[in-house]
Design an enzyme around this catalytic site. Structure first.
Site, mmCIF file in Angstrom:
data_model
loop_
_atom_site.group_PDB
_atom_site.id
_atom_site.type_symbol
_atom_site.label_atom_id
_atom_site.label_comp_id
_atom_site.label_asym_id
_atom_site.label_seq_id
_atom_site.Cartn_x
_atom_site.Cartn_y
_atom_site.Cartn_z
ATOM 1 N N ASN A 9 41.422 -52.990 15.795
ATOM 2 C CA ASN A 9 41.500 -54.368 16.277
ATOM 3 C C ASN A 9 40.198 -54.683 17.007
ATOM 4 O O ASN A 9 39.989 -54.210 18.115
ATOM 5 C CB ASN A 9 42.716 -54.509 17.217
ATOM 6 C CG ASN A 9 42.805 -55.895 17.829
ATOM 7 O OD1 ASN A 9 42.060 -56.808 17.446
ATOM 8 N ND2 ASN A 9 43.707 -56.060 18.792
ATOM 9 N N TRP A 10 39.361 -55.458 16.345
ATOM 10 C CA TRP A 10 38.034 -55.741 16.915
ATOM 11 C C TRP A 10 38.080 -56.818 17.996
ATOM 12 O O TRP A 10 37.058 -57.129 18.610
ATOM 13 C CB TRP A 10 37.065 -56.150 15.803
ATOM 14 C CG TRP A 10 36.764 -55.049 14.827
ATOM 15 C CD1 TRP A 10 37.182 -53.747 14.898
ATOM 16 C CD2 TRP A 10 35.966 -55.139 13.633
ATOM 17 N NE1 TRP A 10 36.697 -53.035 13.831
ATOM 18 C CE2 TRP A 10 35.945 -53.854 13.041
ATOM 19 C CE3 TRP A 10 35.263 -56.174 13.014
ATOM 20 C CZ2 TRP A 10 35.263 -53.586 11.849
ATOM 21 C CZ3 TRP A 10 34.578 -55.912 11.822
ATOM 22 C CH2 TRP A 10 34.575 -54.635 11.259
ATOM 23 N N LYS A 11 39.236 -57.445 18.165
ATOM 24 C CA LYS A 11 39.402 -58.495 19.188
ATOM 25 C C LYS A 11 38.272 -59.532 19.056
ATOM 26 O O LYS A 11 37.819 -59.793 17.950
ATOM 27 C CB LYS A 11 39.488 -57.856 20.575
ATOM 28 C CG LYS A 11 40.584 -56.763 20.613
ATOM 29 C CD LYS A 11 40.921 -56.263 21.976
ATOM 30 C CE LYS A 11 42.003 -55.196 21.854
ATOM 31 N NZ LYS A 11 42.483 -54.708 23.136
ATOM 32 N N HIS A 95 50.377 -59.594 19.899
ATOM 33 C CA HIS A 95 49.562 -58.689 20.712
ATOM 34 C C HIS A 95 49.733 -59.065 22.189
ATOM 35 O O HIS A 95 49.827 -60.242 22.530
ATOM 36 C CB HIS A 95 48.085 -58.784 20.296
ATOM 37 C CG HIS A 95 47.264 -57.684 20.889
ATOM 38 N ND1 HIS A 95 46.830 -57.716 22.192
ATOM 39 C CD2 HIS A 95 46.836 -56.505 20.379
ATOM 40 C CE1 HIS A 95 46.166 -56.598 22.456
ATOM 41 N NE2 HIS A 95 46.156 -55.843 21.368
ATOM 42 N N GLU A 97 47.737 -59.293 24.543
ATOM 43 C CA GLU A 97 46.744 -60.231 25.090
ATOM 44 C C GLU A 97 47.141 -61.667 24.766
ATOM 45 O O GLU A 97 46.897 -62.581 25.559
ATOM 46 C CB GLU A 97 45.349 -59.880 24.541
ATOM 47 C CG GLU A 97 44.809 -58.641 25.246
ATOM 48 C CD GLU A 97 43.849 -57.795 24.425
ATOM 49 O OE1 GLU A 97 43.309 -58.271 23.416
ATOM 50 O OE2 GLU A 97 43.643 -56.619 24.821
ATOM 51 N N GLU A 167 52.081 -50.621 22.191
ATOM 52 C CA GLU A 167 50.870 -50.644 23.014
ATOM 53 C C GLU A 167 51.253 -50.928 24.468
ATOM 54 O O GLU A 167 51.428 -52.103 24.845
ATOM 55 C CB GLU A 167 49.923 -51.747 22.528
ATOM 56 C CG GLU A 167 49.466 -51.586 21.102
ATOM 57 C CD GLU A 167 48.165 -52.338 20.838
ATOM 58 O OE1 GLU A 167 47.205 -51.689 20.448
ATOM 59 O OE2 GLU A 167 48.128 -53.564 21.052
ATOM 60 N N GLY A 173 42.574 -50.900 27.034
ATOM 61 C CA GLY A 173 41.243 -51.162 27.566
ATOM 62 C C GLY A 173 41.011 -50.610 28.964
ATOM 63 O O GLY A 173 40.029 -50.951 29.616
ATOM 64 N N SER A 212 43.795 -47.292 24.466
ATOM 65 C CA SER A 212 42.749 -46.306 24.762
ATOM 66 C C SER A 212 42.775 -45.090 23.833
ATOM 67 O O SER A 212 42.505 -43.971 24.262
ATOM 68 C CB SER A 212 42.822 -45.873 26.236
ATOM 69 O OG SER A 212 42.622 -47.000 27.088
ATOM 70 N N GLY A 233 41.494 -50.330 19.734
ATOM 71 C CA GLY A 233 40.656 -51.443 20.181
ATOM 72 C C GLY A 233 39.213 -50.992 20.322
ATOM 73 O O GLY A 233 38.485 -50.831 19.345
ATOM 74 N N GLY A 234 38.796 -50.745 21.563
ATOM 75 C CA GLY A 234 37.399 -50.435 21.879
ATOM 76 C C GLY A 234 36.752 -49.410 20.967
ATOM 77 O O GLY A 234 35.628 -49.620 20.482
#
Ligand code: 13P
Length: 251
Positions: A9-11, A95, A97, A167, A173, A212, A233-234
């Site tokens: 997930n590149w957000k 998600h 977020e 998640e 993150g 993470s 993610g990251g």
């Protein structure tokens, strides 16, 4: 046997140049054929990314879709049919977020889930508790409520063509990963809950862990019986890290 899935997930990250570079580095690596790999770029990059991964096994997905399936006067929204048309095969739904920043409710998430499946996309339903909920002993109840928003509303069979991503919000993150045991506990609870409605659907359901995930902790997480891959993610913004995570899922 469930086939592992690793999704990046590149957000809201990347420029035309940086995603091109990321994909070049990613497609140069040997990714395991036993693992499904998907990337979820920003909407504006979907077409370029789709073209760049066309000759690989990597599939593309979007990070959200509109509640309405058909096109219409909904400024700024993108329908699941448009996502399908541009080459997506998956879409993230709910998600954390978006639940937090856009006030997405379980009801809205259920409608998006319906739209995704109606368009022929596989919804990746994201669930997870906040730190406050975990500390109050409410982790399982929160996750179950989020799963039930789809399961009880639409029936268990819709999960035949869906993925669930657990998640925990406190692990996203933050560098705080759930321990493999903490993650496995919730994954097993989700599967057992679905099994109350259909043992075979529960058995076939892929449940990803997100929060993470990195190359250094992926193998341990993926070794758990009910963890079928990761939503990353990251670390998915680094081709070497993401490639290593995909390989960990193939072992
Ligand atoms: P991080 O891997 O950066 O914690 O993000 C997880 C996530 O939200 C993936 O959807």
């Amino acid at each position: 046997m469930r086939r592992p899935l690793v999704a990046g997930n590149w957000k809201m990250h990347g420029t035309c140049a940086s995603i091109k570079q990321l994909l070049t580095e990613l497609t140069e690596q040997a990714l395991p054929l036993s693992v499904d790999v998907a990337v979820f770029p920003s909407l504006i990059h979907l077409q370029t990314v789709g073209a760049q991964v066309a000759s690989s096994n990597i599939v593309i997905g979007a990070q959200d879709c509109a509640v309405q399936l058909e096109e219409g006067a909904l400024t700024g929204e993108t329908s699941a049919l448009q996502l399908k048309d541009i080459g997506c095969s998956m879409v993230l739904i709910g998600h954390s977020e978006r639940r937090q920043l856009q006030d997405e409710t379980d009801r809205v998430i259920c409608r998006k889930f319906i739209a995704a499946q109606a368009a022929g996309l596989t919804p990746v339903l994201c669930v997870g508790e906040t730190l406050e909920e975990r500390e109050a002993g409410q982790a399982q109840a929160t996750v179950q409520r989020q799963v039930d928003a789809v399961l009880l509303e639409l029936g268990v069979d819709v999960l035949k063509n869906a993925v669930i991503a657990y998640e925990p919000v406190w692990a996203i993150g933050t560098g705080l990963t759930a321990t493999p045991e903490q993650a496995q506990e919730i994954h097993a609870q989700i599967r057992a809950h679905v099994a109350k409605y259909s043992a075979s659907v529960a058995q076939g359901l892929r449940i990803l862990y997100g929060g993470s995930v990195k190359a250094a902790n992926a193998a341990e997480l993926f070794a758990q019986a009910d963890i079928d891959g990761g939503l990353v993610g990251g670390a998915s913004l680094n081709a070497k890290e993401f490639g290593a995570i995909c390989r960990a899922a193939g072992n």
